[in-house]
Write a protein that holds these residues in place. Structure first.
Motif, PDB file in Angstrom:
ATOM      1  N   ARG A 334       5.732 -15.003  28.840  1.00 16.70           N
ATOM      2  CA  ARG A 334       5.110 -14.994  27.508  1.00 16.70           C
ATOM      3  C   ARG A 334       3.840 -14.159  27.507  1.00 16.70           C
ATOM      4  O   ARG A 334       3.568 -13.425  26.567  1.00 16.70           O
ATOM      5  CB  ARG A 334       4.785 -16.433  27.081  1.00 16.70           C
ATOM      6  CG  ARG A 334       4.347 -16.525  25.629  1.00 16.70           C
ATOM      7  CD  ARG A 334       4.317 -17.961  25.149  1.00 16.70           C
ATOM      8  NE  ARG A 334       3.119 -18.660  25.590  1.00 16.70           N
ATOM      9  CZ  ARG A 334       2.967 -19.973  25.526  1.00 16.70           C
ATOM     10  NH1 ARG A 334       3.946 -20.729  25.059  1.00 16.70           N
ATOM     11  NH2 ARG A 334       1.844 -20.536  25.947  1.00 16.70           N
ATOM     12  N   GLN A 335       3.036 -14.292  28.561  1.00 18.42           N
ATOM     13  CA  GLN A 335       1.836 -13.482  28.655  1.00 18.42           C
ATOM     14  C   GLN A 335       1.328 -13.436  30.080  1.00 18.42           C
ATOM     15  O   GLN A 335       1.675 -14.292  30.898  1.00 18.42           O
ATOM     16  CB  GLN A 335       0.741 -14.002  27.735  1.00 18.42           C
ATOM     17  CG  GLN A 335       0.239 -15.371  28.136  1.00 18.42           C
ATOM     18  CD  GLN A 335      -0.429 -16.073  26.969  1.00 18.42           C
ATOM     19  OE1 GLN A 335       0.061 -16.050  25.837  1.00 18.42           O
ATOM     20  NE2 GLN A 335      -1.562 -16.673  27.246  1.00 18.42           N
ATOM     21  N   ASP A 337      -2.486 -12.820  32.029  1.00 20.80           N
ATOM     22  CA  ASP A 337      -3.931 -12.644  31.911  1.00 20.80           C
ATOM     23  C   ASP A 337      -4.465 -12.121  33.234  1.00 20.80           C
ATOM     24  O   ASP A 337      -4.008 -12.530  34.306  1.00 20.80           O
ATOM     25  CB  ASP A 337      -4.598 -13.973  31.547  1.00 20.80           C
ATOM     26  CG  ASP A 337      -4.050 -14.536  30.234  1.00 20.80           C
ATOM     27  OD1 ASP A 337      -3.942 -13.746  29.280  1.00 20.80           O
ATOM     28  OD2 ASP A 337      -3.701 -15.724  30.190  1.00 20.80           O
ATOM     29  N   ARG A 348      -6.369 -10.694  28.340  1.00 23.78           N
ATOM     30  CA  ARG A 348      -4.919 -10.611  28.156  1.00 23.78           C
ATOM     31  C   ARG A 348      -4.406  -9.200  28.445  1.00 23.78           C
ATOM     32  O   ARG A 348      -4.954  -8.222  27.944  1.00 23.78           O
ATOM     33  CB  ARG A 348      -4.566 -10.994  26.715  1.00 23.78           C
ATOM     34  CG  ARG A 348      -3.081 -11.150  26.501  1.00 23.78           C
ATOM     35  CD  ARG A 348      -2.743 -12.460  25.819  1.00 23.78           C
ATOM     36  NE  ARG A 348      -3.289 -13.602  26.542  1.00 23.78           N
ATOM     37  CZ  ARG A 348      -3.410 -14.831  26.041  1.00 23.78           C
ATOM     38  NH1 ARG A 348      -3.031 -15.064  24.805  1.00 23.78           N
ATOM     39  NH2 ARG A 348      -3.912 -15.810  26.759  1.00 23.78           N
ATOM     40  N   ARG A 379      -2.418 -13.787  36.186  1.00 22.46           N
ATOM     41  CA  ARG A 379      -1.924 -15.156  35.981  1.00 22.46           C
ATOM     42  C   ARG A 379      -0.861 -15.126  34.893  1.00 22.46           C
ATOM     43  O   ARG A 379      -1.134 -14.748  33.757  1.00 22.46           O
ATOM     44  CB  ARG A 379      -3.108 -16.034  35.557  1.00 22.46           C
ATOM     45  CG  ARG A 379      -2.763 -17.492  35.342  1.00 22.46           C
ATOM     46  CD  ARG A 379      -3.938 -18.240  34.743  1.00 22.46           C
ATOM     47  NE  ARG A 379      -4.237 -17.774  33.388  1.00 22.46           N
ATOM     48  CZ  ARG A 379      -5.319 -18.114  32.685  1.00 22.46           C
ATOM     49  NH1 ARG A 379      -6.236 -18.894  33.217  1.00 22.46           N
ATOM     50  NH2 ARG A 379      -5.493 -17.649  31.455  1.00 22.46           N
ATOM     51  N   THR A 381       2.094 -16.692  32.348  1.00 24.88           N
ATOM     52  CA  THR A 381       2.536 -17.860  31.597  1.00 24.88           C
ATOM     53  C   THR A 381       3.942 -17.563  31.100  1.00 24.88           C
ATOM     54  O   THR A 381       4.193 -16.479  30.568  1.00 24.88           O
ATOM     55  CB  THR A 381       1.620 -18.131  30.392  1.00 24.88           C
ATOM     56  OG1 THR A 381       0.286 -18.301  30.848  1.00 24.88           O
ATOM     57  CG2 THR A 381       2.052 -19.372  29.627  1.00 24.88           C
TER      58      THR A 381
END
Lengths: 426, 239
Positions: A334-335, A337, A348, A379, A381
């Motif tokens: 999803r993303q 960072d 982000r 990191r 997600t």
């Protein structure tokens, strides 16, 4: 060296040899001045050697090979990890992988009994057990079923294993290289199980290889009917022998060893078999002395592939693009960072399309380095909302003696000289 | 194969129309003949052959904890002792202690909760049937599938005896092996508790900068093979 200076590559044909002779003759006449000129000949206003030479023709190298200047970009292994290269792992050079697909020649290897050389004309797939109609398939027959092409990563359960106790290997290739991503072409396992008809007591599936170890694992029927594939194609060609030629299983998002290579047998049963590879190995001993078994999923993970120990910041302060790869065995990323201060704050990153389920996903972040030491992290997600943890957090549950499923945040320490080291933080 | 570039050129005349008609016919025909993947009944595709009992039996080697599939035959501890010395000890050691980094097979009971756990057949493996299965499917490492069922039973008996799990007079067969209770039989949790962590997507002040310290570094280590030049076997570093 002479051949390189002439702008030709290994395996070149007659024209290149002719130019080599010409260069040798010229070199004898011009002496040292000629060699000095060739060292900087690619910069304007000079016309470089390869622009003044007729190169080799088509089909000169019928399969094709990387540039001779890419010789460092190869699979490598850690000799002290195991006792024999026939039961060992080699690592993908992620520092040299620009996008989400892993070149077939780069794709990490894991063997349990060496690499068999399987004749596809003789190879058979046997499907039996708690089924209505046992089936024996040749490769030709198997390839007649409706097929699909899907892009998925494979990650060894032991990827990052040596990093459980401490930062040990100063290399992206060796900390993260037991992963690869490819386009796989084959038949959904659900199609084959539909064709044989699974009896209602059939809850587990044994998959077994044709290698000397007859490597085998038990899989729950739900996963087999969900997204598993029986594949023969990888990244635009047949599977490589290293990857299970002529046939392997792909179990998307689950630790690599369950994607059994050189697949020869699928047996449906009511209970698991508790094979050596799911009891003595590929189980996770906890500090309590109890062990976790049937832990399959590669959870969300990411790593910066630039910079990294192999690809330091060589040009001093200024603009760089931070680049990396992220993946999750539970679905899409999803993303991602990125932190430049050791995880105090994050920014982000941009995800690059395509963002595919259970596939490597590329991310980038523009960055201006001030030339001072920094601690870089990424990191991930995933679409379930799961956030990649730090190693200290994972150790609170798993201790330091674990071997498998290390999906912790990687910290790269960039020093003022631009060199990059693998470190772990409190 | 023709190498004529004209093969790539558009077809002329009435051929394309004929091709479209033929293609449409094939598509319609396919829709009638091939069932939808979800609705397929067993045997719908009719591809492949039905294996004989003998074909299935020849490859069906997996032995679950019930002992189903164990072949006829038997082997004693003493027979296994002789064979182990000849076939296995070169890697696993005369007493199953493991030579170099080859797997240790014996000992380690009581070590699993310590800082130096020894995960051996005796201390770790939950089922004795797995021992027969693995020797039969993969051992010896250098010559897999070279042992008879009697030999595999004998080695199973010997390795269990090395671990003090069965007495010296034990004879392994299709009845006795599944009846063995391994010391770590109940040592496993067969359900993944993951996710183990439940972090949030913190973006600022995630940790106190004052508490941040490097706990370990791989810089200057002697464990990392070179990642330039030819594959590094590290023989120079670890002769």
């Amino acid at each position: 060296m002479t051949q390189e200076a002439a702008g030709t590559e290994e395996g070149s044909g007659a024209p290149a040899m002719a130019s080599r002779r010409r260069l040798l003759r010229t070199g004898v006449v011009a002496g040292g001045a000629m060699l000095a000129a060739s060292a900087r000949a690619a910069s304007p206003p000079d016309d470089p050697m390869w622009s003044r030479t007729l190169g080799p023709g088509v089909a000169d190298r019928p399969y094709g090979q990387p540039s001779q200047y890419e010789k460092d970009a190869i699979r490598r292994y850690v000799p002290w990890l195991t006792q024999s290269t026939q039961s060992d792992v080699s690592f993908t050079p992620l520092q040299d992988q620009p996008g989400i697909l892993t070149a077939n020649g780069f794709f990490y290897e894991r063997y349990h009994s060496g690499r068999p050389s399987v004749d596809p004309a003789q190879h058979r797939l046997l499907i039996h057990g708690l089924v209505d109609r046992p089936l024996l398939l040749s490769m030709d027959q198997l390839q007649r079923f409706p097929s699909v092409a899907r892009i998925h990563f494979l990650e060894c359960a032991a990827n990052g294993g040596p990093e459980w106790p401490a930062a040990q290997l100063n290399s992206l290739q060796f900390t993260h290289g037991m992963v690869g991503c490819a386009e796989w072409v084959g038949v959904p396992l659900s199609t084959l199980l539909g064709e044989v008809g699974v009896k209602k007591e059939g809850k587990w599936v044994l998959v077994e290889g044709a290698d000397g170890a007859h490597m085998d694992r038990s899989l729950p029927i739900e996963k087999c009917l969900d997204d598993c594939l029986v594949v023969w194609g990888q990244n635009g060609e047949a599977l490589r022998p290293e990857q299970g030629f002529p046939l392997r299983l792909i179990v998307p998002g689950w630790q690599g060893n369950v994607s059994v290579k050189w697949l020869r047998r699928i047996e449906v049963g009511a209970t698991p078999w508790y094979t050596r590879e799911e009891t003595g190995k590929y189980t996770e001993l906890l500090p309590s002395g109890k062990a976790l078994g049937f832990t399959w999923v590669n959870e969300a993970k990411s790593v910066l592939t630039f910079p990294c120990p192999e690809k330091p910041l060589t040009s001093g302060a200024g603009f760089y693009e931070l680049r990396g790869l992220a993946w999750s065995g539970r679905g899409k990323i999803r993303q991602v960072d990125v932190s430049t201060d050791g995880g105090v704050s994050y920014t982000r990153a941009a995800l690059q399309e395509p963002v595919l389920t259970k596939a490597l996903t590329r991310f980038t972040l523009p960055w201006r380095w001030d030339g001072k030491p920094v601690l870089l992290q990424s990191r991930a997600t995933d679409e379930t909302g799961y956030v990649q943890p730090g190693i200290a957090e994972l150790r609170k549950v798993m201790g330091t003696g674990s071997v498998y499923l290390n999906n912790s945040i990687q910290t790269w320490q960039v020093l003022a000289d631009g060199s990059v080291n693998n470190v772990q933080l409190s | 194969m023709s190498s004529s570039p004209r093969r790539c050129a558009p077809a002329r005349g009435s051929a394309p129309i004929l091709a479209v008609i033929l293609a449409a016919t094939v598509v319609v025909g396919a829709a009638v003949l091939v069932p939808a993947a979800h609705a397929a009944a067993p045997g719908s595709y009719g591809i492949g052959t039905t294996p004989t009992e003998a074909e299935i039996a020849g490859w069906s080697i997996a032995v679950p904890p019930s002992g189903a599939n164990l072949p006829p035959g038997h082997g004693s501890v003493s027979q296994g002792s002789d064979l182990f010395g000849t076939v296995c000890a070169v890697c696993h050691g005369a007493f199953g202690e493991g030579v170099a980094d080859y797997p240790r097979l014996a000992g380690g009971v009581g070590s699993l909760a310590t800082v130096a756990p020894a995960e051996t057949v005796g201390s770790y493996w939950p089922y004795a049937t797995t021992l027969f299965d693995f020797i039969n499917r993969a051992m010896p490492f250098y010559a897999p599938h070279s042992l008879t069922p009697d030999q595999v039973y004998a080695l199973t008996a010997f390795i269990l005896n090395l671990n003090g799990i069965v007495p010296d007079g034990f004879v392994a067969d299709a009845q006795t092996v599944p009846a063995v209770k391994m010391p770590n039989r109940d040592g496993f949790i067969w359900k993944d508790p993951r996710p183990l962590t439940h972090d949030t997507e913190c973006m600022t002040k995630c940790v106190d900068p004052a508490s941040l310290r490097i706990t370990s570094t791989a810089k200057g280590d002697h464990l990392t093979p070179r990642t330039t030049g030819p594959v590094d076997d590290m023989k120079a570093k670890h002769p």
